[in-house]
Write a protein that holds these residues in place. Structure first.
Motif, short mmCIF file in Angstrom:
data_model
loop_
_atom_site.label_atom_id
_atom_site.label_comp_id
_atom_site.label_asym_id
_atom_site.label_seq_id
_atom_site.Cartn_x
_atom_site.Cartn_y
_atom_site.Cartn_z
N ARG A 321 0.82 -1.21 0.00
CA ARG A 321 0.00 0.00 0.00
C ARG A 321 0.86 1.27 0.00
NH1 ARG A 321 -5.41 0.24 1.96
NH2 ARG A 321 -5.07 -1.56 3.29
N SER A 323 2.69 2.88 -1.94
CA SER A 323 3.12 3.12 -3.31
C SER A 323 3.83 4.46 -3.45
CB SER A 323 1.91 3.09 -4.25
OG SER A 323 1.28 1.85 -4.21
N ARG A 327 0.20 11.63 -6.48
CA ARG A 327 -1.21 11.29 -6.33
C ARG A 327 -2.05 12.22 -7.21
NH1 ARG A 327 -4.86 9.49 -1.69
NH2 ARG A 327 -6.83 10.59 -2.00
N GLU A 329 -5.93 13.02 -8.56
CA GLU A 329 -7.34 12.79 -8.26
C GLU A 329 -8.20 13.27 -9.43
OE1 GLU A 329 -8.44 14.45 -4.52
OE2 GLU A 329 -7.06 13.17 -3.38
N ARG A 355 -0.70 2.42 -8.23
CA ARG A 355 -1.86 2.07 -7.39
C ARG A 355 -3.05 2.89 -7.87
NH1 ARG A 355 -3.47 3.25 -1.75
NH2 ARG A 355 -1.60 4.53 -1.46
N GLU A 357 -7.50 3.68 -7.15
CA GLU A 357 -8.76 3.48 -6.44
C GLU A 357 -9.85 4.14 -7.26
OE1 GLU A 357 -8.45 4.94 -2.46
OE2 GLU A 357 -6.60 3.82 -2.03
N VAL A 368 -8.60 7.88 -7.94
CA VAL A 368 -7.28 8.26 -7.44
C VAL A 368 -6.23 7.37 -8.10
CG1 VAL A 368 -5.78 8.43 -5.42
CG2 VAL A 368 -8.22 9.00 -5.21
N TYR A 370 -1.88 6.79 -8.43
CA TYR A 370 -0.51 7.10 -8.02
C TYR A 370 0.37 6.77 -9.21
CZ TYR A 370 -2.38 7.21 -3.27
OH TYR A 370 -3.11 7.50 -2.15
N LYS A 399 -2.56 16.00 -5.89
CA LYS A 399 -2.77 16.09 -4.45
C LYS A 399 -1.55 15.58 -3.71
CE LYS A 399 -7.07 17.55 -4.33
NZ LYS A 399 -7.49 18.76 -3.64
N GLU A 400 -1.21 16.27 -2.64
CA GLU A 400 -0.15 15.76 -1.78
C GLU A 400 -0.65 14.50 -1.09
OE1 GLU A 400 2.89 16.89 -1.46
OE2 GLU A 400 2.55 18.55 -2.85
N LEU A 401 0.28 13.58 -0.80
CA LEU A 401 -0.10 12.39 -0.06
C LEU A 401 -0.66 12.81 1.28
CD1 LEU A 401 2.87 9.98 -0.78
CD2 LEU A 401 0.63 9.99 -1.82
#
Length: 444
Positions: A321, A323, A327, A329, A355, A357, A368, A370, A399-401
């Motif tokens: 997870r 990754s 990121r 979005e 990754r 989602e 989302v 990555y 987006k920042e993590l």
């Protein structure tokens, strides 16, 4: 006569114990100055710890501390949690959901994907693979409603929930299912993955992220060497036996993040280990987890090969997870072929998805991704901006993590109000039990 009466009543007695001891849940903001304390007390059964942690992590809560004790027939956990901003929980609807969900964890719970067909994919990861998968599904008139995809050590696992584009119903026609499976298998095979590429229609309803762990575990990703060495710190896992007490002691040290405890407990549970005691602490951005485990048959780890396997599997579970990448979005109106178009744009610009989602809410796609460059290095900001221009600056945002807030993690002074006195006492009871067993240095 006593023996004749005892054995036939055993199963009913077990059921009675569970009925009489429906999980007791207390959520309290008065016990700690910086965290909301959640306490669960119930009859013990295999997997109940995972179910409790799953409730909290599905809400994206950060678990700052936890004390777990479950010797005998009883299970007692105390979790110190915050939201992603490091704040206590104040939303009454969230608190009520936690109380209700944890109060019925003895019952079977699962993600609700009624009316959808679930596709499971595993194979060798490569640049543009996700684009090819979504292109096939679009061509076969499959609408992707929900999906999660992970990559690790050069392998990919994806769980994709689809429905028919025209009817909006689940896909049940066996010929169409065979067509979908066949074409996706050909995509996953590529030129060099003839044996290990797998596609299937999932019939059992399972928690999506738990199923992804199971799929990658079955694919033995933990045995494979990473193609690209991650720049982030690898988790440190040690395992040793404590023969005097009959436990195996598992220690994990790694960077703290959301869902970390879920990933570790999920893997231990699916490897058929039972967590009897555990302590979880965080300090700054570091997490320290210690578990005292046995097999489901009551025995500790029995060989060096098994010890090494546990270490490898836990390291893999943590890394899957975590990754690397930027990121991105995507929020836009859903339409046919959207995912195929977006991921094709990524591929054409040399961006690799590590990754993903995917979700759809009220005809709005909320996705989302990555992404890295083709070699696994940070993507060029100019390329990211070019991709955003092509997809739509207002639709695709960088987006920042989501960083876990650590400002108050170091100090956690109790501020006990009237309602918190009993909970503080029960939390101390858990710590005292661990202390008496020699599992923690102090319970003060």
């Amino acid at each position: 006569m006593a023996e004749l009466m005892e054995w036939p009543c055993l199963d009913e007695y077990e059921k009675l114990v569970i009925r009489m001891n429906t999980p007791r849940v207390v959520v309290d903001n008065a016990v700690s100055a910086s965290t909301t304390v959640v306490k669960v007390d119930s009859a013990r059964k295999h997997g109940i710890l995972l179910e409790a942690v799953q409730v909290l992590t599905d809400l994206n809560l950060s678990i700052k501390k936890a004390y777990i004790s479950s010797d005998g027939r009883w299970f007692m956990d105390v979790f110190h949690v915050t939201d992603l901003n490091g704040k206590k929980l104040t939303d009454e609807s969230v608190i009520s959901y936690i109380e209700q969900s944890l109060g019925c964890i003895h019952h079977v719970r699962s993600n609700s994907f009624n009316g959808l067909t679930a596709l499971e994919l595993t194979g060798t990861d490569r640049l543009g693979l996700l684009s090819e998968v979504f292109a096939v599904l679009a061509d076969l008139e499959c609408n992707v409603v929900e999906s999660k995809m992970w990559t690790h050590n050069g392998r990919i696992a994806a769980l994709i929930y689809v429905k028919d584009c025209d009817s909006g119903n689940p896909i049940e026609d066996s010929q169409k299912i065979n067509r979908i499976e066949g074409r996706l298998r050909n995509v996953l095979k590529g030129d060099n993955d003839i044996r290990s590429a797998k596609t299937s229609v999932s019939l059992a309803i399972t928690h999506t992220e738990r199923r992804l762990h199971q799929m990658m575990f079955a694919d033995r990703d933990y045995e494979r060497k990473p193609i690209i060495r991650s720049a982030s710190e690898s988790p440190v896992v040690t395992v040793q036996n404590w023969l005097e007490k009959g436990y195996s002691d598992v220690n994990v040290q790694c960077k703290d993040r959301t869902k970390l405890l879920f990933d570790v407990v999920c893997t231990l549970t699916d490897m058929q280990y039972v967590v009897f005691h555990a302590t979880i602490n965080t300090s700054g951005d570091k997490a320290y987890l210690e578990f005292y485990i046995r097999h489901t048959d009551g025995t500790p780890i029995s060989s060096e090969a098994e010890r090494q396997r546990v270490i490898q599997c836990l390291q893999a579970a943590i890394e899957r997870r975590a990754s690397e990448g930027v990121r991105l979005e995507l929020s836009t109106e859903d339409r046919r072929g959207l995912l195929a178009d977006v991921t094709r744009t990524f591929r054409e610009n040399g961006l690799n998805v590590t990754r993903a989602e995917i979700s759809t809410t009220s005809e709005i796609a909320l996705n989302v991704f990555y992404v890295t460059d083709a070699m696994g290095n940070p993507a060029d900001p100019k390329i990211i901006e070019d991709v955003r221009q092509k997809i739509g600056l207002s639709n695709l945002k960088v987006k920042e993590l989501p960083l876990i807030n650590h400002r108050e993690a170091e100090r956690d002074e109790p501020t006990v109000g009237v309602g918190g006195a009993v909970l503080l006492s029960l939390g101390s009871l858990v710590r005292r039990n661990l202390y008496n067993l020699g599992l923690i240095r102090s319970y003060s």
